[in-house]
Motif scaffolding. Structure first.
Motif, PDB file in Angstrom:
ATOM      1  N   UNK A 111      44.924-118.567 -24.646  1.00 52.42           N
ATOM      2  CA  UNK A 111      45.812-117.744 -23.824  1.00 52.42           C
ATOM      3  C   UNK A 111      45.112-116.947 -22.718  1.00 52.42           C
ATOM      4  N   UNK A 112      43.834-117.155 -22.546  1.00 61.28           N
ATOM      5  CA  UNK A 112      43.039-116.478 -21.508  1.00 61.28           C
ATOM      6  C   UNK A 112      43.192-114.963 -21.532  1.00 61.28           C
ATOM      7  N   UNK A 113      43.305-114.395 -22.722  1.00 57.18           N
ATOM      8  CA  UNK A 113      43.309-112.946 -22.840  1.00 57.18           C
ATOM      9  C   UNK A 113      42.180-112.534 -23.781  1.00 57.18           C
ATOM     10  N   UNK A 114      41.708-111.337 -23.561  1.00 60.45           N
ATOM     11  CA  UNK A 114      40.635-110.808 -24.395  1.00 60.45           C
ATOM     12  C   UNK A 114      41.121-109.515 -25.048  1.00 60.45           C
ATOM     13  N   UNK A 115      40.517-109.203 -26.175  1.00 63.60           N
ATOM     14  CA  UNK A 115      40.855-107.985 -26.907  1.00 63.60           C
ATOM     15  C   UNK A 115      39.594-107.500 -27.610  1.00 63.60           C
ATOM     16  N   UNK A 116      39.738-106.423 -28.363  1.00 63.41           N
ATOM     17  CA  UNK A 116      38.594-105.938 -29.148  1.00 63.41           C
ATOM     18  C   UNK A 116      38.124-107.015 -30.130  1.00 63.41           C
ATOM     19  N   UNK A 117      39.044-107.823 -30.602  1.00 67.31           N
ATOM     20  CA  UNK A 117      38.691-108.874 -31.565  1.00 67.31           C
ATOM     21  C   UNK A 117      37.888-109.992 -30.909  1.00 67.31           C
ATOM     22  N   UNK A 118      37.962-110.092 -29.578  1.00 67.97           N
ATOM     23  CA  UNK A 118      37.130-111.056 -28.853  1.00 67.97           C
ATOM     24  C   UNK A 118      35.660-110.694 -29.041  1.00 67.97           C
ATOM     25  N   UNK A 119      35.356-109.416 -28.951  1.00 62.12           N
ATOM     26  CA  UNK A 119      33.986-108.951 -29.151  1.00 62.12           C
ATOM     27  C   UNK A 119      33.538-109.140 -30.596  1.00 62.12           C
ATOM     28  N   UNK A 120      34.462-108.970 -31.526  1.00 58.68           N
ATOM     29  CA  UNK A 120      34.133-109.184 -32.941  1.00 58.68           C
ATOM     30  C   UNK A 120      33.717-110.639 -33.151  1.00 58.68           C
ATOM     31  N   UNK A 121      34.442-111.573 -32.550  1.00 59.79           N
ATOM     32  CA  UNK A 121      34.092-112.988 -32.660  1.00 59.79           C
ATOM     33  C   UNK A 121      32.675-113.238 -32.124  1.00 59.79           C
ATOM     34  N   UNK A 122      32.427-112.753 -30.927  1.00 58.88           N
ATOM     35  CA  UNK A 122      31.114-112.962 -30.306  1.00 58.88           C
ATOM     36  C   UNK A 122      30.016-112.338 -31.157  1.00 58.88           C
ATOM     37  N   UNK A 123      30.257-111.151 -31.686  1.00 60.00           N
ATOM     38  CA  UNK A 123      29.274-110.497 -32.552  1.00 60.00           C
ATOM     39  C   UNK A 123      29.025-111.334 -33.799  1.00 60.00           C
ATOM     40  N   UNK A 124      30.077-111.939 -34.346  1.00 58.77           N
ATOM     41  CA  UNK A 124      29.909-112.811 -35.509  1.00 58.77           C
ATOM     42  C   UNK A 124      29.015-114.004 -35.203  1.00 58.77           C
ATOM     43  N   UNK A 125      29.160-114.566 -34.006  1.00 59.89           N
ATOM     44  CA  UNK A 125      28.277-115.665 -33.605  1.00 59.89           C
ATOM     45  C   UNK A 125      26.836-115.164 -33.500  1.00 59.89           C
ATOM     46  N   UNK A 126      26.653-113.972 -32.962  1.00 67.41           N
ATOM     47  CA  UNK A 126      25.304-113.387 -32.886  1.00 67.41           C
ATOM     48  C   UNK A 126      24.725-113.238 -34.297  1.00 67.41           C
ATOM     49  N   UNK A 127      25.537-112.795 -35.241  1.00 64.08           N
ATOM     50  CA  UNK A 127      25.064-112.681 -36.631  1.00 64.08           C
ATOM     51  C   UNK A 127      24.640-114.043 -37.178  1.00 64.08           C
ATOM     52  N   UNK A 128      25.423-115.084 -36.865  1.00 57.73           N
ATOM     53  CA  UNK A 128      25.056-116.433 -37.325  1.00 57.73           C
ATOM     54  C   UNK A 128      23.756-116.905 -36.679  1.00 57.73           C
ATOM     55  N   UNK A 129      23.548-116.582 -35.414  1.00 55.58           N
ATOM     56  CA  UNK A 129      22.302-116.932 -34.731  1.00 55.58           C
ATOM     57  C   UNK A 129      21.127-116.242 -35.421  1.00 55.58           C
TER      58      UNK A 129
END
Length: 133
Positions: free
Chosen positions: A23-41
């Motif tokens: 939907x091409x929208x971002x929210x606070x949960x967008x950052x949570x997703x990205x942070x989760x990927x950083x944790x996996x890295x």
């Protein structure tokens, strides 16, 4: 209060929230997703996306999930981390907790992800287990 913003985003492949593509929208949960990927890295020592010998892109999250479903956390953990924490049960449980948190942060549906404050609290809990264990 606005819960999301419609925006075009400059992104790094492998770190983008799947709901952004929908939907091409971002929210606070967008950052949570990205942070989760950083944790996996951090946990795996692998990049978020790599190109294999066949020239195809391989993403970290499906790789992790394929091994997590088999209960094979030891296979996905960066060997440097494994050597550092050892094989004791408390350390193994902490790695599982870290992995569980990272996967929770990277749920495809944004509403299934935790709030960032809860992510921070869980990281503190995991750290305290390491300190006291």
């Amino acid at each position: 209060m606005q819960s999301h913003v419609d925006a075009d985003v400059i992104y790094t492949p492998g770190y983008v929230d799947p709901s952004y593509w929908a939907n091409h929208s971002i929210s606070e949960k967008t950052d949570v997703y990205t942070f989760g990927i950083v944790l996996l890295v951090f946990l795996t020592g692998r990049e978020a996306v790599v190109r294999n010998e066949a020239g195809e892109y391989e993403y970290l999250k499906p790789y992790v999930k394929s091994h997590d479903s088999d209960g094979q956390v030891h296979i996905i953990v960066d060997p440097k981390i494994s050597m550092e924490v050892g094989e004791a049960e408390p350390a193994h449980q902490q790695l599982l907790d870290f992995l569980t948190l990272a996967l929770l942060c990277t749920q495809d549906k944004s509403e299934a992800r935790p709030e960032m404050i809860d992510v921070a609290k869980e990281l503190v809990r995991i750290e305290n287990c390491i300190s006291s264990g």
